[in-house]
Scaffold this motif. Structure first.
Motif, PDB file in Angstrom:
ATOM      1  N   GLY A 349      35.308  48.602  -8.396  1.00  0.00           N
ATOM      2  CA  GLY A 349      35.866  49.946  -8.372  1.00  0.00           C
ATOM      3  C   GLY A 349      34.770  50.998  -8.339  1.00  0.00           C
ATOM      4  N   ASP A 350      33.833  50.894  -9.273  1.00  0.00           N
ATOM      5  CA  ASP A 350      32.719  51.844  -9.286  1.00  0.00           C
ATOM      6  C   ASP A 350      31.816  51.681  -8.074  1.00  0.00           C
ATOM      7  N   ALA A 351      31.569  50.437  -7.656  1.00  0.00           N
ATOM      8  CA  ALA A 351      30.651  50.190  -6.537  1.00  0.00           C
ATOM      9  C   ALA A 351      31.222  50.690  -5.219  1.00  0.00           C
ATOM     10  N   VAL A 352      32.515  50.488  -4.999  1.00  0.00           N
ATOM     11  CA  VAL A 352      33.141  50.942  -3.756  1.00  0.00           C
ATOM     12  C   VAL A 352      33.165  52.471  -3.709  1.00  0.00           C
ATOM     13  N   PHE A 353      33.476  53.096  -4.844  1.00  0.00           N
ATOM     14  CA  PHE A 353      33.465  54.562  -4.827  1.00  0.00           C
ATOM     15  C   PHE A 353      32.047  55.084  -4.610  1.00  0.00           C
ATOM     16  N   HIS A 354      31.065  54.428  -5.215  1.00  0.00           N
ATOM     17  CA  HIS A 354      29.661  54.778  -4.971  1.00  0.00           C
ATOM     18  C   HIS A 354      29.340  54.684  -3.477  1.00  0.00           C
ATOM     19  N   THR A 386      43.226  45.074   3.738  1.00  0.00           N
ATOM     20  CA  THR A 386      42.733  46.339   4.282  1.00  0.00           C
ATOM     21  C   THR A 386      43.704  47.472   3.982  1.00  0.00           C
ATOM     22  N   ASN A 387      43.184  48.693   4.040  1.00  0.00           N
ATOM     23  CA  ASN A 387      44.033  49.868   3.921  1.00  0.00           C
ATOM     24  C   ASN A 387      44.407  50.427   5.288  1.00  0.00           C
ATOM     25  N   LYS A 388      44.112  49.670   6.330  1.00  0.00           N
ATOM     26  CA  LYS A 388      44.443  50.057   7.701  1.00  0.00           C
ATOM     27  C   LYS A 388      45.539  49.136   8.242  1.00  0.00           C
ATOM     28  N   LYS A 389      45.968  49.402   9.467  1.00  0.00           N
ATOM     29  CA  LYS A 389      46.968  48.555  10.108  1.00  0.00           C
ATOM     30  C   LYS A 389      46.372  47.195  10.447  1.00  0.00           C
ATOM     31  N   PRO A 390      47.211  46.156  10.589  1.00  0.00           N
ATOM     32  CA  PRO A 390      46.705  44.799  10.825  1.00  0.00           C
ATOM     33  C   PRO A 390      45.751  44.678  12.011  1.00  0.00           C
ATOM     34  N   ILE A 445      41.184  47.723  -6.126  1.00  0.00           N
ATOM     35  CA  ILE A 445      39.934  48.168  -5.490  1.00  0.00           C
ATOM     36  C   ILE A 445      40.210  49.255  -4.461  1.00  0.00           C
ATOM     37  N   LYS A 446      41.321  49.126  -3.769  1.00  0.00           N
ATOM     38  CA  LYS A 446      41.693  50.107  -2.745  1.00  0.00           C
ATOM     39  C   LYS A 446      41.738  51.531  -3.304  1.00  0.00           C
ATOM     40  N   GLN A 447      42.058  51.667  -4.580  1.00  0.00           N
ATOM     41  CA  GLN A 447      42.173  52.997  -5.182  1.00  0.00           C
ATOM     42  C   GLN A 447      40.836  53.744  -5.208  1.00  0.00           C
ATOM     43  N   ASN A 450      38.429  55.954  -1.538  1.00  0.00           N
ATOM     44  CA  ASN A 450      38.244  57.388  -1.309  1.00  0.00           C
ATOM     45  C   ASN A 450      38.654  57.808   0.100  1.00  0.00           C
ATOM     46  N   GLY A 451      39.697  57.134   0.632  1.00  0.00           N
ATOM     47  CA  GLY A 451      40.189  57.476   1.960  1.00  0.00           C
ATOM     48  C   GLY A 451      39.420  56.874   3.114  1.00  0.00           C
ATOM     49  N   THR A 452      38.371  56.129   2.821  1.00  0.00           N
ATOM     50  CA  THR A 452      37.558  55.491   3.862  1.00  0.00           C
ATOM     51  C   THR A 452      38.236  54.215   4.348  1.00  0.00           C
ATOM     52  N   PRO A 453      38.195  53.924   5.656  1.00  0.00           N
ATOM     53  CA  PRO A 453      38.649  52.600   6.119  1.00  0.00           C
ATOM     54  C   PRO A 453      37.940  51.507   5.323  1.00  0.00           C
ATOM     55  N   TRP A 454      38.705  50.520   4.871  1.00  0.00           N
ATOM     56  CA  TRP A 454      38.181  49.567   3.883  1.00  0.00           C
ATOM     57  C   TRP A 454      38.751  48.177   4.145  1.00  0.00           C
ATOM     58  N   VAL A 455      37.884  47.184   3.993  1.00  0.00           N
ATOM     59  CA  VAL A 455      38.301  45.783   4.110  1.00  0.00           C
ATOM     60  C   VAL A 455      37.742  45.029   2.908  1.00  0.00           C
TER      61      VAL A 455
END
Length: 495
Positions: A349-354, A386-390, A445-447, A450-455
């Motif tokens: 969580g902290d690392a992804v936001f970083h 992912t937080n994006k479409k398949p 983790i998705k939370q 920060n709105g960035t495309p993420w996998v």
């Protein structure tokens, strides 16, 4: 393994190594090989002295100018069906045969393999490292590593040297990641691991970086990472490596984030006596990001990449993180801890936001995160979220089919979003007693993306293997280094 190169067969005492397809006339240099076999190729194959089945290694002997020579054949089967993973596995079995028989010299007639020369050379360079990988153990009577003593002459009319060297760098980077994962946890502490990373990258071209210690993490508000690591005498670290090749221009970076729990007792939600052994591998996500970054820098890929390595040891003492505690993350969101053994998602969580603070175009994180992903997919596939479409994942699936690192998408839905926000005292909770825990962990983790495309890649099942495969021995695999580096090398990553 050391290589020499020649355009044609050189008379030496070393064994001759050939590829043997079902239709052996498909060899580019069949006449040369048939001459070396004294015109007996057809009868040797017909009598199954040498076999053509894919991946099968067989041997025979021939007389060349009155001298005996050993011939080692690598079965290739029906070449119309050959894929890159088939070639990789065939070479893996070849190199393992050489190691098992202590064959330290050989001459490989590469033109006997009727396959794309570039891809053939890639597979050869990669597998010559990873298939015979050995961890240099702490045994007092350890022997020299086979790869350091072995030599192979590559014979081909095509210029394959540079491709082999380049693929070797990828293989060495996978071996580097495996070395990190295999090192005992009393040695591979967060501080030691951070220092090793600094030593590896401090002289690399186009690289800058930083290391945050425990005091900095607490002062700057990395509350989740600090909480996970605070019970250990070996305090947490956050390592950032930024590689910016001049040809990457002003494009936004790609961020690679690795979970580095150097040992996981489970904390106060303590693991069982059978669940704790091999928890040294809980830092394999971070180890593999180190491998990725090493390959990127050694191969000088024209990209901009930020590697974030979050390191902590999850232990127990009077100051340790407890169930029911609430901590404030680097993002500002508060988290109720319901299970201290669900610590990897906190670290990430902290690392992804970083990582998001570098304004990347994509964040990818890698973690031995959940036993649930193993229950869902077994040990042969990595779980992907992912937080994006398949269709966003299509390039990764295409690349994984070539590398042989299988993956499968799992969902994040409104169910997980509701469960992650079900705490009555904080913004988020790190655990719920409900099914679908791999998806829950990913949603947590998705939370922090920060709105960035993420996998998110959950490598709990694929980060290690329980027995030898053509890709290497039992233990750490360095999974997804090949796929991600290949993606960064050939994909349109900065568009």
């Amino acid at each position: 393994m050391k290589f020499d190169y020649s355009e044609s067969y050189v008379v030496t005492e070393a064994p001759i190594i050939i590829g043997l397809p079902s239709d052996f006339h498909q060899m580019d240099n069949f006449e040369e090989v048939d001459t070396l076999l004294n015109g007996l190729t057809a009868s040797i194959v017909e009598e199954e002295v040498l076999k053509t089945e894919l991946g099968v290694i067989t041997t025979t002997g021939v007389t060349i100018q009155t001298d005996y020579r050993k011939v080692i054949a690598v079965g290739l089967g029906d070449t119309a069906r050959l894929g890159q993973t088939d070639i990789q596995e065939a070479f893996g079995r070849l190199f393992q045969y050489l190691k098992d028989t202590n064959t330290k010299d050989g001459q490989l007639l590469l033109d006997t393999f009727p396959y794309d020369p570039g891809k053939l050379a890639e597979a050869l360079g990669l597998m010559s490292v990873i298939s015979i990988y050995e961890f240099e153990s702490y045994k007092t009577d350890r022997k020299p590593l086979f790869a350091g003593e072995a030599k192979l002459m590559i014979t081909s009319r095509r210029d394959v040297k540079e491709t082999i060297i380049r693929a070797n760098k990828l293989g060495e980077s996978i071996a580097l990641a495996r070395n990190f994962s295999e090192t005992p946890p009393n040695i591979m502490t967060p501080e030691y691991m951070a220092d090793k990373v600094v030593a590896i990258f401090k002289e690399q071209k186009y690289v800058s970086g930083q290391v945050k210690d425990h005091e900095s993490l607490e002062e700057e508000g990395y509350g989740l990472l600090a909480a996970v690591g605070k019970a250990s005498k070996a305090k947490p670290r956050l390592v950032t490596i930024e590689y910016r090749h001049p040809d990457a221009g002003s494009f936004k970076p790609i961020a690679l984030v690795g979970k580095g729990v150097t040992y996981d007792t489970g904390g106060y939600s303590i693991k069982s006596k059978t669940g704790m052994p091999e928890m040294k591998y809980d830092m394999s996500g971070a180890a593999n990001v180190i491998g990725m970054m090493n390959a990127i820098t050694e191969m000088e890929l024209p990209v901009h990449v930020v590697g974030v390595i979050a390191l902590a040891e999850n232990m127990i003492d009077g100051n340790g993180m407890r169930p029911d505690d609430v901590y404030t993350s680097y993002s500002g969101q508060t988290v109720e801890v319901k299970n201290t053994d669900a610590e990897g998602r906190l670290v990430l969580g902290d690392a992804v936001f970083h990582a998001s603070q570098y304004s990347p175009s994509l964040i990818m994180d890698f973690a031995t995160l959940t036993g649930a992903v193993v229950a869902a997919l077994g040990t042969e596939r990595t779980g992907v979220f992912t937080n994006k479409k398949p269709e966003f994942l299509t390039p990764f699936f295409e690349m994984s089919r070539e590398t042989g690192e299988e993956m499968w998408q799992l969902p994040i839905t409104e169910i997980e979003e509701e469960n992650v926000r079900s705490s009555s005292v904080a913004d988020l909770t790190n655990h719920v007693e409900k099914p679908g825990r791999a998806s829950f962990a990913a949603c947590f983790i998705k939370q922090f993306a920060n709105g960035t495309p993420w996998v998110h890649f959950d490598i709990a099942g694929t980060g290690t293997v329980s027995q030898r495969t053509p890709y290497g021995p039992k233990g750490a695999t360095g999974v997804l280094i090949h796929t991600v580096v290949k993606y960064l090398e050939t994909g349109d990553v900065h568009e």
